[in-house]
Design a protein around this motif. Structure first.
Motif, PDB file in Angstrom:
ATOM      1  N   ASP A   1       0.756  -1.227  -0.102  1.00  0.00           N
ATOM      2  CA  ASP A   1      -0.124  -0.107  -0.055  1.00  0.00           C
ATOM      3  C   ASP A   1       0.908   1.272  -0.052  1.00  0.00           C
ATOM      4  O   ASP A   1       1.968   1.091   0.606  1.00  0.00           O
ATOM      5  N   THR A   2       0.416   2.207  -0.804  1.00  0.00           N
ATOM      6  CA  THR A   2       1.244   3.551  -0.555  1.00  0.00           C
ATOM      7  C   THR A   2       0.307   4.548  -0.060  1.00  0.00           C
ATOM      8  O   THR A   2      -1.188   4.614  -0.272  1.00  0.00           O
ATOM      9  N   VAL A   3       0.681   5.183   1.252  1.00  0.00           N
ATOM     10  CA  VAL A   3      -0.299   5.919   2.278  1.00  0.00           C
ATOM     11  C   VAL A   3       0.397   7.305   2.263  1.00  0.00           C
ATOM     12  O   VAL A   3       1.816   7.585   2.356  1.00  0.00           O
TER      13      VAL A   3
ATOM     14  N   GLY B   1      -3.519   6.438  -3.571  1.00  0.00           N
ATOM     15  CA  GLY B   1      -4.112   7.641  -4.637  1.00  0.00           C
ATOM     16  C   GLY B   1      -5.461   8.269  -4.172  1.00  0.00           C
ATOM     17  O   GLY B   1      -5.862   9.067  -4.902  1.00  0.00           O
ATOM     18  N   ALA B   2      -6.149   7.799  -3.221  1.00  0.00           N
ATOM     19  CA  ALA B   2      -7.455   8.271  -2.911  1.00  0.00           C
ATOM     20  C   ALA B   2      -7.435   8.957  -1.408  1.00  0.00           C
ATOM     21  O   ALA B   2      -6.632   8.563  -0.731  1.00  0.00           O
TER      22      ALA B   2
ATOM     23  N   ILE C   1       9.208   0.506   5.447  1.00  0.00           N
ATOM     24  CA  ILE C   1       8.743   1.274   4.465  1.00  0.00           C
ATOM     25  C   ILE C   1       9.853   2.235   3.843  1.00  0.00           C
ATOM     26  O   ILE C   1      10.829   2.221   4.336  1.00  0.00           O
ATOM     27  N   GLU C   2       9.364   2.752   2.535  1.00  0.00           N
ATOM     28  CA  GLU C   2       9.959   3.727   1.836  1.00  0.00           C
ATOM     29  C   GLU C   2       9.378   5.080   1.829  1.00  0.00           C
ATOM     30  O   GLU C   2       8.180   5.194   1.804  1.00  0.00           O
ATOM     31  N   VAL C   3      10.006   6.018   2.009  1.00  0.00           N
ATOM     32  CA  VAL C   3       9.433   7.573   2.067  1.00  0.00           C
ATOM     33  C   VAL C   3       9.837   8.271   0.804  1.00  0.00           C
ATOM     34  O   VAL C   3      10.884   8.126   0.105  1.00  0.00           O
ATOM     35  N   ASN C   4       8.711   9.090   0.273  1.00  0.00           N
ATOM     36  CA  ASN C   4       8.853   9.600  -0.801  1.00  0.00           C
ATOM     37  C   ASN C   4       8.399  11.091  -0.435  1.00  0.00           C
ATOM     38  O   ASN C   4       7.220  11.532  -0.317  1.00  0.00           O
ATOM     39  N   PHE C   5       9.618  11.930  -0.538  1.00  0.00           N
ATOM     40  CA  PHE C   5       9.402  13.424  -0.357  1.00  0.00           C
ATOM     41  C   PHE C   5       9.201  14.201  -1.678  1.00  0.00           C
ATOM     42  O   PHE C   5       9.143  15.575  -1.435  1.00  0.00           O
ATOM     43  N   GLY C   6       8.809  13.613  -2.605  1.00  0.00           N
ATOM     44  CA  GLY C   6       8.582  14.227  -3.957  1.00  0.00           C
ATOM     45  C   GLY C   6       9.803  13.938  -4.908  1.00  0.00           C
ATOM     46  O   GLY C   6       9.676  14.368  -5.955  1.00  0.00           O
ATOM     47  N   GLN C   7      10.607  13.287  -4.609  1.00  0.00           N
ATOM     48  CA  GLN C   7      12.011  12.831  -5.385  1.00  0.00           C
ATOM     49  C   GLN C   7      11.375  11.906  -6.602  1.00  0.00           C
ATOM     50  O   GLN C   7      12.207  11.647  -7.502  1.00  0.00           O
ATOM     51  N   ARG C   8      10.023  11.352  -6.527  1.00  0.00           N
ATOM     52  CA  ARG C   8       9.481  10.653  -7.467  1.00  0.00           C
ATOM     53  C   ARG C   8       8.212  10.830  -7.583  1.00  0.00           C
ATOM     54  O   ARG C   8       7.478  11.344  -6.569  1.00  0.00           O
ATOM     55  N   GLU C   9       7.354  10.480  -8.666  1.00  0.00           N
ATOM     56  CA  GLU C   9       6.008  10.826  -8.643  1.00  0.00           C
ATOM     57  C   GLU C   9       4.950  10.376  -7.602  1.00  0.00           C
ATOM     58  O   GLU C   9       5.168   9.173  -7.157  1.00  0.00           O
ATOM     59  N   PHE C  10       4.155  10.989  -7.225  1.00  0.00           N
ATOM     60  CA  PHE C  10       3.222  10.575  -5.943  1.00  0.00           C
ATOM     61  C   PHE C  10       2.179   9.667  -6.474  1.00  0.00           C
ATOM     62  O   PHE C  10       1.826   9.823  -7.871  1.00  0.00           O
ATOM     63  N   ALA C  11       1.697   8.828  -5.899  1.00  0.00           N
ATOM     64  CA  ALA C  11       0.588   7.749  -6.188  1.00  0.00           C
ATOM     65  C   ALA C  11      -0.698   8.569  -6.161  1.00  0.00           C
ATOM     66  O   ALA C  11      -1.582   8.437  -6.754  1.00  0.00           O
ATOM     67  N   PHE C  12      -0.788   9.784  -5.494  1.00  0.00           N
ATOM     68  CA  PHE C  12      -2.050  10.839  -5.251  1.00  0.00           C
ATOM     69  C   PHE C  12      -1.616  11.676  -6.112  1.00  0.00           C
ATOM     70  O   PHE C  12      -0.535  12.462  -6.380  1.00  0.00           O
TER      71      PHE C  12
END
Length: 462
Positions: free
Chosen positions: A165-167, A184-185, A211-222
């Motif tokens: 899951d991506t949260v 994405g919802a 978990i992996e954290v995405n601070f905007g370095q790649r495209e968000f699911a949302f």
């Protein structure tokens, strides 16, 4: 209509964002000097620092393992009690001069119990507790789907989340809400009661959670762009519901054209609207009605066109003939703006020798005068560069500088009207005064939100 007659003076939006020294009692001459000075330090150019990675110096230490890129965390052992949380903050606080901030996690492994959490915490947060369990924190938890908002008792909120899951977690500064997403919802939101700097925070709490954290370095699911667009549309819809008196926009535009001497555009505007919109009278309680701002309309139009074309000698000659009182004080703000613009026009066409000669005769009068000193230095600095438009003083060569001078001359002529009761009415049109009030309201609203949220810059909006 000709584009040359409908271009708005660029001083207006900048002046509206100026500080309190441009108050209601400011000397008209120094007002335009301040406007000119603002262009040397453009408004709204600041860059906010953003979280880029996890802060390994501020975490719960032995209860988690952080990857070398500082974007993944894993809980390696078996937790024994509630204080064995593996929690870690981002390296920087959330930027707060925007509409929305957002980040995401991807659950690589939900581990033994799926006790993963995402949210926001304050700088002094206890780094052995889940986000949301303590005051000044808020978190969405994966094992029960509950929202924890400053205490250990969760509230029913959304679905649980697990492996693959991506949260996401975000702050909507317009509505002052935390919001959370799953795959994405949007899951939901809650009012943000916490003030002050907040840090993106994640936590793991059972064996093998990763978990992996995405601070905007790649495209968000949302789809963050779409969310921001919808939020902006909500604000616009609220504004659109506000009813205005009939023809008020007509009156504001007409008074603006009158104020700045756009005679040809004004005539075309009147012809186009004559059959559909009857003339209206702008409120005259401040003593400045349409008759006052129609004063010397043809002269003001002529001088504006000359200055915008860079024909400063002709503008000076006409001013001396028509309004000698304006040029009487050789060290006035109006004289400085006109003589410095003549110097700038010589630099613009590459006549550097003539510029030096002119500067020694005319600009030398203003050296070491506190009101003009920094602007004089910027003018002279243009001589030192092969491409002066690219230097720090290059703003002087932009068309906006001509507009400042034209606006100043326009105001000085309006001040010669013996019927003028308020000198400040000569500085700005009714429309600009309305926009200044809009700016103040936006600043007040942001202040009520703890100085958080999108910073209002009128010139960006325009």
């Amino acid at each position: 209509m000709s584009s040359t007659t409908t271009t708005s003076p660029t001083t207006n939006s900048t002046a509206i964002n100026s500080n309190s020294k441009n108050g209601s009692n400011q000397d008209p001459g120094s007002y335009f000097i301040d406007v000119a000075r603002q262009y040397s330090s453009p408004i709204g150019g600041e860059t906010e620092l953003e979280p880029k990675e996890l802060n390994t110096l501020n975490s719960s230490g032995g209860f988690l393992v952080v990857s070398t890129d500082k974007l993944s965390v894993k809980y390696p052992s078996v937790n024994l009690h509630g204080h064995d949380v593996g929690v870690i903050q981002a390296d920087k606080p959330v930027p707060d001069k925007r509409l929305v901030y957002y980040f995401e996690i991807f659950v690589k492994n939900a581990g033994a119990k799926g006790q993963i959490a995402i949210g926001f915490t304050s700088q002094g947060f206890k780094m052995r507790r889940q986000p949301g369990w303590e005051t000044n924190s808020c978190g969405y938890h994966g094992d029960d789907g509950n929202l924890y908002n400053g205490h250990g008792k969760g509230e029913t909120f959304g679905p649980t989340f697990t492996t693959n899951d991506t949260v996401g977690a975000g702050i909507n500064y317009a509505s002052q809400e935390f919001f959370f997403t799953k795959n994405g919802a949007v899951v939901g939101g809650v009012y943000k009661e916490i003030k002050g700097p907040l840090f993106p925070t994640v936590a793991v709490h059972s064996q093998n959670e990763e978990i992996e954290v995405n601070f905007g370095q790649r495209e968000f699911a949302f789809d963050l762009k779409e969310y921001e667009r919808q939020e902006a549309m909500k604000q616009k819809s609220t504004i659109d519901k506000i009813s205005l008196p009939p023809n008020i926009s007509y009156g504001l535009v007409r008074s603006y054209l009158l104020h700045y001497g756009y005679e040809e555009t004004l005539n075309a505007f009147d012809v186009a609207s004559q059959s559909t919109i009857p003339p209206i009278c702008i409120a005259q309680e401040n003593g400045s009605g349409e008759q006052d701002i129609a004063y010397a309309l043809t002269h003001r139009k002529t001088l504006r066109q000359l200055i915008r074309n860079g024909e400063i000698d002709a503008a000076l000659s006409n001013l001396r003939d028509w309004y000698p009182q304006i040029m009487q004080d050789e060290k006035s703000a109006a004289c400085f703006l006109l003589h410095s613009q003549k110097f700038i026009e010589l630099v613009r066409v590459g006549a550097l020798g003539d510029a030096v000669t002119y500067g020694r005769i005319e600009l030398a009068k203003f050296f070491k005068l506190p009101l003009f000193d920094d602007l004089v230095r910027d003018c002279v600095a243009l001589l030192a560069y092969e491409q002066p438009q690219k230097c720090s003083a290059g703003y002087l060569l932009e068309d906006s500088q001509r507009e400042i001078v034209a606006d100043a001359v326009n105001a000085m002529i309006l001040l010669t009207d013996p019927n003028v009761k308020d000198s400040q009415s000569c500085l700005r049109s009714h429309l600009e005064r309305l926009l200044r009030q809009l700016t103040v309201c936006c600043l007040e609203r942001r202040s009520f939100n703890g100085d958080q949220g999108e910073v209002f810059h009128l010139h960006r909006v325009l």
